[in-house]
Design a protein around this motif. Structure first.
Motif, mmCIF file in Angstrom:
data_model
loop_
_atom_site.group_PDB
_atom_site.id
_atom_site.type_symbol
_atom_site.label_atom_id
_atom_site.label_comp_id
_atom_site.label_asym_id
_atom_site.label_seq_id
_atom_site.Cartn_x
_atom_site.Cartn_y
_atom_site.Cartn_z
ATOM 1 N N TYR A 7 0.855 -1.183 0.000
ATOM 2 C CA TYR A 7 0.000 0.000 0.000
ATOM 3 C C TYR A 7 0.892 1.235 0.000
ATOM 4 C CZ TYR A 7 -3.702 -3.199 1.346
ATOM 5 O OH TYR A 7 -4.604 -4.235 1.364
ATOM 6 N N ASP A 26 -5.062 8.299 4.179
ATOM 7 C CA ASP A 26 -4.071 7.243 3.994
ATOM 8 C C ASP A 26 -2.667 7.679 4.402
ATOM 9 O OD1 ASP A 26 -5.981 5.522 3.053
ATOM 10 O OD2 ASP A 26 -5.505 5.840 0.942
ATOM 11 N N GLY A 32 -5.285 5.073 7.566
ATOM 12 C CA GLY A 32 -6.033 4.670 6.377
ATOM 13 C C GLY A 32 -5.516 3.437 5.662
ATOM 14 N N MET A 33 -4.227 3.364 5.395
ATOM 15 C CA MET A 33 -3.695 2.212 4.655
ATOM 16 C C MET A 33 -3.808 0.929 5.476
ATOM 17 S SD MET A 33 -0.422 3.671 2.533
ATOM 18 C CE MET A 33 0.363 4.528 3.905
ATOM 19 N N LYS A 36 -7.337 -0.258 5.271
ATOM 20 C CA LYS A 36 -7.594 -0.896 3.972
ATOM 21 C C LYS A 36 -7.096 -2.333 3.984
ATOM 22 C CE LYS A 36 -7.682 3.152 0.991
ATOM 23 N NZ LYS A 36 -7.017 3.904 -0.070
ATOM 24 N N ARG A 39 -9.463 -4.551 5.880
ATOM 25 C CA ARG A 39 -10.622 -4.890 5.046
ATOM 26 C C ARG A 39 -10.242 -5.904 3.961
ATOM 27 N NH1 ARG A 39 -11.526 -0.255 1.726
ATOM 28 N NH2 ARG A 39 -10.016 -1.338 0.440
ATOM 29 N N ASP A 40 -9.157 -5.659 3.260
ATOM 30 C CA ASP A 40 -8.765 -6.501 2.133
ATOM 31 C C ASP A 40 -8.413 -7.927 2.546
ATOM 32 O OD1 ASP A 40 -9.133 -4.239 0.587
ATOM 33 O OD2 ASP A 40 -6.987 -3.889 0.243
#
Length: 113
Positions: A7, A26, A32-33, A36, A39-40
């Motif tokens: 990321y 992010d 933020g990263m 992510k 979630r991913d």
């Protein structure tokens, strides 16, 4: 380890060029990263380890609720292993790897003692 994804944040509030000159959730120390990645990969961040070399890395991990925060020291600051609150300071990546193997009872990496 296998790196599953990288990321990055192309934005900077003052040094960005054109559309890249902007605030971003992010950009560390915002999480933020990390969020992510949660979630991913359906991560339980309380069981994850963040290894960084800047205070902003550690702040982002703390803001995201990461369970383990490891900060790499630079040059003359290098130390063996020392806890400072919720952060473990280590001298280099080898010391971080040793801590990971010991803490999580991992099989020793090839070429390591």
């Amino acid at each position: 380890i296998a790196i599953e994804h990288v990321y990055h944040c192309p934005y900077h509030p003052t040094a960005g060029v054109g559309e890249s000159r902007q605030e971003s959730f992010d950009r560390k120390p915002n999480p933020g990263m990390i969020l992510k990645a949660r979630r991913d990969f359906d991560l339980d961040l309380s069981r994850c380890v963040l290894i960084g070399d800047k205070d902003s890395d550690i702040e982002a991990g703390r803001a995201a609720g990461m369970g383990h925060l490891v900060k790499l020291a630079h040059g003359s600051e290098a130390i063996e292993c020392q806890g400072t609150g919720d952060t473990l300071d280590v001298g280099d990546l080898a010391a971080a790897a040793d801590w990971l193997y010991g803490t999580f009872n991992l099989k020793t990496a090839p070429g390591r003692r």
